[in-house]
Design a protein around this motif. Sequence first.
Motif, short mmCIF file in Angstrom:
data_model
loop_
_atom_site.label_atom_id
_atom_site.label_comp_id
_atom_site.label_asym_id
_atom_site.label_seq_id
_atom_site.Cartn_x
_atom_site.Cartn_y
_atom_site.Cartn_z
N VAL A 149 42.12 39.55 36.97
CA VAL A 149 43.53 39.88 37.16
C VAL A 149 44.39 39.11 36.17
O VAL A 149 45.32 39.65 35.56
CB VAL A 149 43.96 39.60 38.61
CG1 VAL A 149 45.47 39.80 38.77
CG2 VAL A 149 43.21 40.51 39.58
N ALA A 150 44.08 37.81 35.98
CA ALA A 150 44.86 36.98 35.06
C ALA A 150 44.83 37.56 33.65
O ALA A 150 45.87 37.66 32.98
CB ALA A 150 44.33 35.55 35.07
N ARG A 151 43.64 37.96 33.19
CA ARG A 151 43.53 38.52 31.83
C ARG A 151 44.31 39.84 31.73
O ARG A 151 44.96 40.10 30.72
CB ARG A 151 42.07 38.75 31.47
CG ARG A 151 41.16 37.53 31.59
CD ARG A 151 41.58 36.36 30.71
NE ARG A 151 40.78 35.17 30.93
CZ ARG A 151 39.78 34.79 30.14
NH1 ARG A 151 39.45 35.49 29.07
NH2 ARG A 151 39.11 33.67 30.41
N LEU A 152 44.23 40.67 32.78
CA LEU A 152 44.98 41.92 32.75
C LEU A 152 46.49 41.69 32.76
O LEU A 152 47.26 42.56 32.37
CB LEU A 152 44.59 42.79 33.96
CG LEU A 152 43.21 43.46 33.87
CD1 LEU A 152 42.84 44.08 35.21
CD2 LEU A 152 43.18 44.52 32.77
N CYS A 153 46.91 40.51 33.22
CA CYS A 153 48.33 40.15 33.18
C CYS A 153 48.68 39.41 31.89
O CYS A 153 49.74 38.77 31.80
CB CYS A 153 48.68 39.28 34.38
SG CYS A 153 48.68 40.17 35.95
N ASN A 154 47.77 39.48 30.90
CA ASN A 154 48.00 38.88 29.58
C ASN A 154 48.11 37.36 29.63
O ASN A 154 48.76 36.75 28.77
CB ASN A 154 49.25 39.48 28.92
CG ASN A 154 49.25 41.00 28.92
OD1 ASN A 154 49.96 41.61 29.70
ND2 ASN A 154 48.43 41.61 28.07
N VAL A 158 47.34 31.76 46.25
CA VAL A 158 47.07 32.65 45.12
C VAL A 158 45.91 33.56 45.49
O VAL A 158 46.07 34.77 45.60
CB VAL A 158 46.78 31.86 43.83
CG1 VAL A 158 46.37 32.81 42.70
CG2 VAL A 158 48.01 31.05 43.43
N ALA A 159 44.76 33.00 45.75
CA ALA A 159 43.62 33.81 46.15
C ALA A 159 43.93 34.51 47.47
O ALA A 159 44.33 33.89 48.45
CB ALA A 159 42.39 32.92 46.31
N LEU A 161 45.71 40.07 45.97
CA LEU A 161 44.91 39.41 44.95
C LEU A 161 43.52 39.11 45.48
O LEU A 161 43.36 38.81 46.67
CB LEU A 161 45.59 38.11 44.51
CG LEU A 161 46.89 38.28 43.73
CD1 LEU A 161 47.59 36.93 43.59
CD2 LEU A 161 46.63 38.88 42.36
N PRO A 162 42.51 39.16 44.63
CA PRO A 162 41.15 38.89 45.11
C PRO A 162 40.97 37.43 45.50
O PRO A 162 41.74 36.55 45.11
CB PRO A 162 40.28 39.27 43.91
CG PRO A 162 41.19 39.17 42.73
CD PRO A 162 42.55 39.53 43.21
N ASP A 163 39.92 37.19 46.27
CA ASP A 163 39.61 35.84 46.74
C ASP A 163 38.74 35.07 45.76
O ASP A 163 38.82 33.85 45.66
CB ASP A 163 38.90 35.89 48.10
CG ASP A 163 39.84 36.32 49.21
OD1 ASP A 163 39.45 37.20 49.99
OD2 ASP A 163 40.95 35.79 49.29
N SER A 164 37.86 35.78 45.06
CA SER A 164 36.88 35.09 44.22
C SER A 164 37.49 34.63 42.90
O SER A 164 38.42 35.24 42.37
CB SER A 164 35.69 36.00 43.94
OG SER A 164 36.04 37.00 43.00
N ALA A 165 36.94 33.54 42.36
CA ALA A 165 37.44 32.98 41.11
C ALA A 165 37.26 33.97 39.96
O ALA A 165 38.16 34.14 39.11
CB ALA A 165 36.73 31.67 40.81
#
Length: 977
Positions: A434-439, A340-341, A424-428
């Motif tokens: 990104v997760a929030r922007l993907c709703n 994922v990261a 996808l970015p590496d940092s948490a």
Amino acid sequence: MERASGAASELRIGGGLPLSAYDADLAARRSSELAERAAETGCDRLADWLRSARVDARLAAVWSLSPHLFSIAHAHPDWLQQLFDEDAGARVEAIIAGLAVPVMDGASEAEVMTQLRRAKAEASLLVALRDLLGAATPDRTCRDLSALAQAAVGHAIRFLALDLDRRGALQLPDRADPERGLGLFALGMGKLGGAELNYSSDIDLILFFDPDAPAVMDPADSVETFGKLARRLVRMIGERTREGYVFRTDLRLRPDPSAMPLAIPLPAALVYYEGSGRDWERAAMIKARVVAGDREAGAAFLQEITPFVWRRYLDFVAIRDIRNMKARIDQHRGFTGIEVAGHNLKLGRGGIREIEFFAQAQQLIAGGRAPRLRTRRTDEALEQLAASDWIDAEVAAEMTRAYWFLRRAEHAVQMIADEQTHTLPDSADALETVARLCNQPDAAHFASALTGHLERVERRFSALFADGRDDDATDTFGDDDATRERLAALGYRRPADMARILGGWTEGRLRATRSEAAREPLGRVLPRLLQSFAAAPDPDSALAEFDRFLAGLPAGLQFFSLIASNPRLLDLLTLIVTSAPELGRTITARPHVFDALLEPAFFRDVPGADARRRQLAVFLAEATSLEERLVRLRIFASEGRFLIGVRLLSGAIEGPAAGEAFTTLAEVVIEAVLDAVLTEFMKAHGEVAGGRVAVLGLGRLGSRELTASSDVDLMLLYDHDEGAEESDGPRPLPVSTYYMRLTQRLIAALSAPMAEGLLYAVDFRLRPSGNKGPLATHIDAFRRYQAEAWTWERMALTRSHPVAGNEALQVDIVAAIRETIAAHRDDPLLSDDVADMRARLDVQKPARGLLDLKRLPGGLTDLEFLAQWAILTGRAPLEAVGRPTGEVLRHLRPEDRAGLALEPSDAMERLTRLVQLLRLGTGTANRVADLPLGLARRIASSLDLAEPAAIETEVADTARGVREMFSALLPFDPKLG
């Protein structure tokens, strides 16, 4: 189909998807800042709403999650305020429709560029908000972005067509509809062709034209006319200005981009696709769509190349080709599993590219016999494959769901900062964004959904491409009779010796070919490689040179996989090794430099000075000593020269642009070397009171015309407080000794050989009094000397500009040079001195052949002397000092050129193209027959000549015209030199 659009707020955006901020404080702060900005700009209604309880909290989340979207809203709050009265979707449609209206009468190119950029910015904001809040599906988002790009390209082409019509270069049959009968059309490729653009996509275009179209006045001039249109189009759409950019534009999908013009005549295109088109080009043409220009001509072209794209038989070779293509992507990019990261949503395992390849391979297999499969869009292709029983409906649905989930995530990644990234970015924290922007409520939920999609896609992709029974056997070469016969048939003169070389490769006797994994991709490229070498004037020497190149490689797997994946790179590598040995040595020492050729912008963009400085700062960041800095500077300069040379060799840039690029690189490096040497020097010897030092570049460096093999001509000047006698360090030095030793250190740092080579060969002989004078010169001594200097010394100053050091001193140096030149402008012997000097050179250093462009009568020296004479006599302004020769020659007066057919700046342009390419070679070729065939062909292409055989005639004709002009302006008898 649109999502349900329950009114989310009083702003008419719509959408009912959840969206929450990751940093609530930042969301509140950004919302408050936007309210203040709205109030400042008179958007009171918006300001009041943002401060009220009615405000939609999801918008505050958007501002905190996407700095890019916040920056647009903050700059243009009026675009949000109008949404109280107009639906965002309707406004996007209106923006696109606004680009379809006729071009404004009298509009300038700059005005049209601004209009396009403002339209892009506003539409980008609204499209993103609709996407994030759920008012538009990812499909709708892609379609809107594609429609915007198509409208922008069409608007720009209509403007350019009308402009060329006004200038008399075209004769449009209908100025009210400039695209009709224009002959030129733009094919949208890739995601633009499929109406599937990403949020921050490049747009891939190919420009073709019919030379017999009604608008074309003279077919013989059409390549030049439409080539200029193409260059202007790329600038209008892709150049970043204060208003931003419209779309990054890529023309590299055109046939044979290293040789073909930017706008390609249809007859040449058809010949290419019929005779030389490759499988990847077939796959690319699946999505091709006419997006602007002469649609009638475009439709006819697409119809004509249908047999190339869609084979009549079931083409199972496509399975092998596309499988290998994806495998090469994985090998080159290092994709070994699903994460994922840091996962690449486009190219990584289970990503978008695998879905596209899954559909395209089967389209190519069966599309020739099943026209319903000839659809551009990936989701529609999956649907049609299921409808035609090529795949199960469940598989199609599964792949389609994954496709749109990944595209939605891709948009989110790109919306953060408007970057063309798919990773996808590496940092948490960044993954949470990104997760929030993907709703999604959080990164854990996003990771779970993403991983599920990636795993399902990889499983389906692997199932399709796992069967290797359709593989063709790889050609084998070794030290055997069969290989010797094949080599003899190809034209190798010593097939037995060459077979022994090949045996060393295939038997793993080189480090680069020891592993089976490395030999497999090498085997795939060997037939093409041997054919390329066979076309050289001396195939045996070419193969032997490549053997030496391979022997220097530390490893081969990634390198061979890379060149096997891209035939163009293989051709370029062959050309490099056989024609540009210094470039080849760079690859041998640092094979990873070849990776840069895969960067999307590599063949389009050449880094400027600021970009170079940023790159160098990062590269030097971890160097802790002077020696380490000098090592890294050598690597940086070597790789920089390599990449410029490759751009030049490939045709991405031509001579004058190469000169500018080589010079910029040298300036940045010399600047860094001076800084490093000065810092270290001052540790031991301190500073001189009021001391200032600057480096003046002369010769080709001074006129911004460096080549790949140029020395750098330098002069170090200094100044200090009156009365200063010595430096103040632990080991003080008298002032003159201080600057002399500093100069010696600078020369050593630049030119001392190290394991990584030298930076530049340095020449200080143009300093006052030449080799007899001190290495470093005080600015006052420089002024005094130049007041009495010889004409040739003032000539040298016309090709100079400061390249490093104290900025104030640089200004003083420029002023001193201009004062010197202006003071001697009326010297009655000036023209005689220039003519006499040229006569002496004719006698003392005669040309060794037509390609000895520096010594050739009518060659570079004549043009450089004319430019220097133009500055010294006031024909060219003092501002022309330090500018390229061709630019200076444009200042010659009309009466100077009267009666002469040749434009001197055009002659300089052509000879510069030639000399830049020649300097990539061995430097010993004085005749075309001595050139490697590939380099000769590249030179012919650069000069718009059909064959290399025409090069010497072209040079002779140009030189004759230049010498006639020189003799008319500066008469001399060469025999009296």
